[in-house]
Design a protein around this motif. Structure first.
Motif, PDB file in Angstrom:
ATOM      1  N   LYS A 134       0.834  -1.205   0.000  1.00 33.82           N
ATOM      2  CA  LYS A 134       0.000   0.000   0.000  1.00 33.82           C
ATOM      3  C   LYS A 134       0.865   1.251   0.000  1.00 33.82           C
ATOM      4  N   SER A 135       1.917   1.249   0.832  1.00 28.42           N
ATOM      5  CA  SER A 135       2.817   2.412   0.860  1.00 28.42           C
ATOM      6  C   SER A 135       3.584   2.526  -0.452  1.00 28.42           C
ATOM      7  N   ASP A 136       4.016   1.388  -1.021  1.00 30.45           N
ATOM      8  CA  ASP A 136       4.696   1.415  -2.322  1.00 30.45           C
ATOM      9  C   ASP A 136       3.767   1.948  -3.415  1.00 30.45           C
ATOM     10  N   LEU A 137       2.492   1.555  -3.331  1.00 29.52           N
ATOM     11  CA  LEU A 137       1.519   2.047  -4.304  1.00 29.52           C
ATOM     12  C   LEU A 137       1.342   3.554  -4.166  1.00 29.52           C
ATOM     13  N   ALA A 138       1.288   4.043  -2.931  1.00 29.18           N
ATOM     14  CA  ALA A 138       1.152   5.484  -2.718  1.00 29.18           C
ATOM     15  C   ALA A 138       2.369   6.219  -3.272  1.00 29.18           C
ATOM     16  N   VAL A 139       3.565   5.679  -3.015  1.00 30.95           N
ATOM     17  CA  VAL A 139       4.799   6.294  -3.526  1.00 30.95           C
ATOM     18  C   VAL A 139       4.806   6.251  -5.055  1.00 30.95           C
ATOM     19  N   ALA A 140       4.397   5.112  -5.610  1.00 26.76           N
ATOM     20  CA  ALA A 140       4.365   4.987  -7.071  1.00 26.76           C
ATOM     21  C   ALA A 140       3.347   5.954  -7.672  1.00 26.76           C
ATOM     22  N   ASN A 141       2.196   6.113  -7.020  1.00 27.65           N
ATOM     23  CA  ASN A 141       1.193   7.074  -7.509  1.00 27.65           C
ATOM     24  C   ASN A 141       1.737   8.489  -7.460  1.00 27.65           C
ATOM     25  N   GLN A 142       2.456   8.834  -6.391  1.00 29.42           N
ATOM     26  CA  GLN A 142       3.057  10.167  -6.306  1.00 29.42           C
ATOM     27  C   GLN A 142       4.084  10.367  -7.419  1.00 29.42           C
ATOM     28  N   ARG A 143       4.894   9.341  -7.645  1.00 32.30           N
ATOM     29  CA  ARG A 143       5.906   9.422  -8.693  1.00 32.30           C
ATOM     30  C   ARG A 143       5.243   9.575 -10.074  1.00 32.30           C
ATOM     31  N   VAL A 144       4.166   8.807 -10.288  1.00 33.66           N
ATOM     32  CA  VAL A 144       3.453   8.896 -11.565  1.00 33.66           C
ATOM     33  C   VAL A 144       2.854  10.284 -11.733  1.00 33.66           C
ATOM     34  N   GLU A 145       2.272  10.827 -10.663  1.00 28.98           N
ATOM     35  CA  GLU A 145       1.710  12.176 -10.730  1.00 28.98           C
ATOM     36  C   GLU A 145       2.803  13.203 -11.037  1.00 28.98           C
ATOM     37  N   GLN A 146       3.962  13.045 -10.408  1.00 29.00           N
ATOM     38  CA  GLN A 146       5.073  13.970 -10.666  1.00 29.00           C
ATOM     39  C   GLN A 146       5.523  13.861 -12.115  1.00 29.00           C
ATOM     40  N   GLN A 147       5.635  12.628 -12.601  1.00 26.81           N
ATOM     41  CA  GLN A 147       6.074  12.433 -13.987  1.00 26.81           C
ATOM     42  C   GLN A 147       5.036  12.972 -14.965  1.00 26.81           C
ATOM     43  N   LEU A 148       3.740  12.752 -14.647  1.00 23.60           N
ATOM     44  CA  LEU A 148       2.693  13.296 -15.507  1.00 23.60           C
ATOM     45  C   LEU A 148       2.724  14.819 -15.499  1.00 23.60           C
ATOM     46  N   SER A 149       2.933  15.379 -14.323  1.00 24.76           N
ATOM     47  CA  SER A 149       3.019  16.837 -14.223  1.00 24.76           C
ATOM     48  C   SER A 149       4.212  17.350 -15.024  1.00 24.76           C
ATOM     49  N   ALA A 150       5.345  16.672 -14.875  1.00 22.94           N
ATOM     50  CA  ALA A 150       6.535  17.071 -15.630  1.00 22.94           C
ATOM     51  C   ALA A 150       6.297  16.918 -17.133  1.00 22.94           C
ATOM     52  N   ALA A 151       5.620  15.839 -17.527  1.00 15.81           N
ATOM     53  CA  ALA A 151       5.332  15.628 -18.944  1.00 15.81           C
ATOM     54  C   ALA A 151       4.384  16.701 -19.470  1.00 15.81           C
ATOM     55  N   ARG A 152       3.372  17.066 -18.654  1.00 16.05           N
ATOM     56  CA  ARG A 152       2.452  18.130 -19.067  1.00 16.05           C
ATOM     57  C   ARG A 152       3.206  19.457 -19.214  1.00 16.05           C
ATOM     58  N   ASP A 153       4.051  19.755 -18.239  1.00 12.29           N
ATOM     59  CA  ASP A 153       4.827  20.996 -18.302  1.00 12.29           C
ATOM     60  C   ASP A 153       5.727  21.006 -19.531  1.00 12.29           C
ATOM     61  N   ASP A 154       6.376  19.870 -19.779  1.00 11.60           N
ATOM     62  CA  ASP A 154       7.268  19.763 -20.935  1.00 11.60           C
ATOM     63  C   ASP A 154       6.476  19.929 -22.233  1.00 11.60           C
ATOM     64  N   ALA A 155       5.304  19.288 -22.286  1.00 15.31           N
ATOM     65  CA  ALA A 155       4.477  19.407 -23.495  1.00 15.31           C
ATOM     66  C   ALA A 155       4.015  20.853 -23.684  1.00 15.31           C
ATOM     67  N   ALA A 156       3.622  21.501 -22.584  1.00 14.23           N
ATOM     68  CA  ALA A 156       3.188  22.902 -22.686  1.00 14.23           C
ATOM     69  C   ALA A 156       4.347  23.783 -23.132  1.00 14.23           C
ATOM     70  N   LYS A 157       5.541  23.511 -22.590  1.00 18.17           N
ATOM     71  CA  LYS A 157       6.713  24.300 -22.975  1.00 18.17           C
ATOM     72  C   LYS A 157       7.041  24.085 -24.452  1.00 18.17           C
ATOM     73  N   ARG A 158       6.986  22.830 -24.891  1.00 20.46           N
ATOM     74  CA  ARG A 158       7.280  22.554 -26.302  1.00 20.46           C
ATOM     75  C   ARG A 158       6.233  23.192 -27.215  1.00 20.46           C
ATOM     76  N   LEU A 159       4.972  23.157 -26.783  1.00 20.13           N
ATOM     77  CA  LEU A 159       3.922  23.774 -27.569  1.00 20.13           C
ATOM     78  C   LEU A 159       4.137  25.279 -27.661  1.00 20.13           C
ATOM     79  N   ALA A 160       4.499  25.877 -26.534  1.00 16.96           N
ATOM     80  CA  ALA A 160       4.768  27.322 -26.532  1.00 16.96           C
ATOM     81  C   ALA A 160       5.965  27.638 -27.431  1.00 16.96           C
ATOM     82  N   ASP A 161       7.010  26.792 -27.350  1.00 20.14           N
ATOM     83  CA  ASP A 161       8.178  26.995 -28.209  1.00 20.14           C
ATOM     84  C   ASP A 161       7.794  26.870 -29.687  1.00 20.14           C
ATOM     85  N   ALA A 162       6.959  25.873 -29.985  1.00 21.42           N
ATOM     86  CA  ALA A 162       6.541  25.670 -31.375  1.00 21.42           C
ATOM     87  C   ALA A 162       5.714  26.859 -31.864  1.00 21.42           C
ATOM     88  N   GLU A 163       4.821  27.358 -30.998  1.00 19.10           N
ATOM     89  CA  GLU A 163       4.019  28.519 -31.389  1.00 19.10           C
ATOM     90  C   GLU A 163       4.910  29.746 -31.592  1.00 19.10           C
TER      91      GLU A 163
END
Length: 156
Positions: free
Chosen positions: A51-80
């Motif tokens: 359960k604790s590993d799942l919570a840590v993994a969920n936090q890590r996934v959320e962080q990675q998703l957030s980082a991926a969203r930020d990266d995608a937004a940055k790339r989109l802004a750069d492309a625009e």
């Protein structure tokens, strides 16, 4: 037989049964119960750890998703921004090219105007010489001269 004798024999048999049970039957049962309790405790601790590993993994996934969203937004802004820059460069080049074309057209029109003036001068000179010839061929008379000059004006 007396009641005390049977009671003593029953007590001896009971004690033998208790001793036999404690010596041969009870240890395997307690061992099985202890092993089962240990397995249950291990399972519960593994479930808590999972359960604790799942919570840590969920936090890590959320962080990675957030980082991926930020990266995608940055790339989109750069492309625009790059697209906007390319559009501006294309407009600038088109304006420069238009200015060059207009300048070339003006230069060409100026050259044509110069050529037309030169041709007109040649024609005027030719007409003047022709008029002078006609005037010299006739006698010198002011009325005739005025008439010839009027015709020359009409021709010009």
């Amino acid at each position: 037989m007396s009641i005390t004798g049977t009671l003593i024999v029953q007590m001896i048999v009971f004690l033998i049964l208790v001793w036999f049970t404690m010596k041969f039957i009870w240890p395997p049962i307690t061992a099985a119960l202890d092993e089962r309790a240990k397995k249950i405790a291990d399972g519960l601790s593994a479930a808590d750890k999972a359960k604790s590993d799942l919570a840590v993994a969920n936090q890590r996934v959320e962080q990675q998703l957030s980082a991926a969203r930020d990266d995608a937004a940055k790339r989109l802004a750069d492309a625009e921004r790059l697209a906007q820059q390319l559009v501006e460069e294309a407009k600038s080049r088109a304006t420069d090219e238009g200015a060059k074309i207009i300048a070339a057209a003006k230069a060409e029109a100026e050259q044509e105007a110069v050529k037309a003036r030169e041709a007109l001068r040649e024609q005027v000179a030719g007409l003047a010489v022709k008029g002078a010839e006609q005037i010299l061929r006739r006698e010198v008379n002011a009325g005739v001269h005025a008439e010839l000059l009027g015709r020359l004006k009409a021709e010009l």
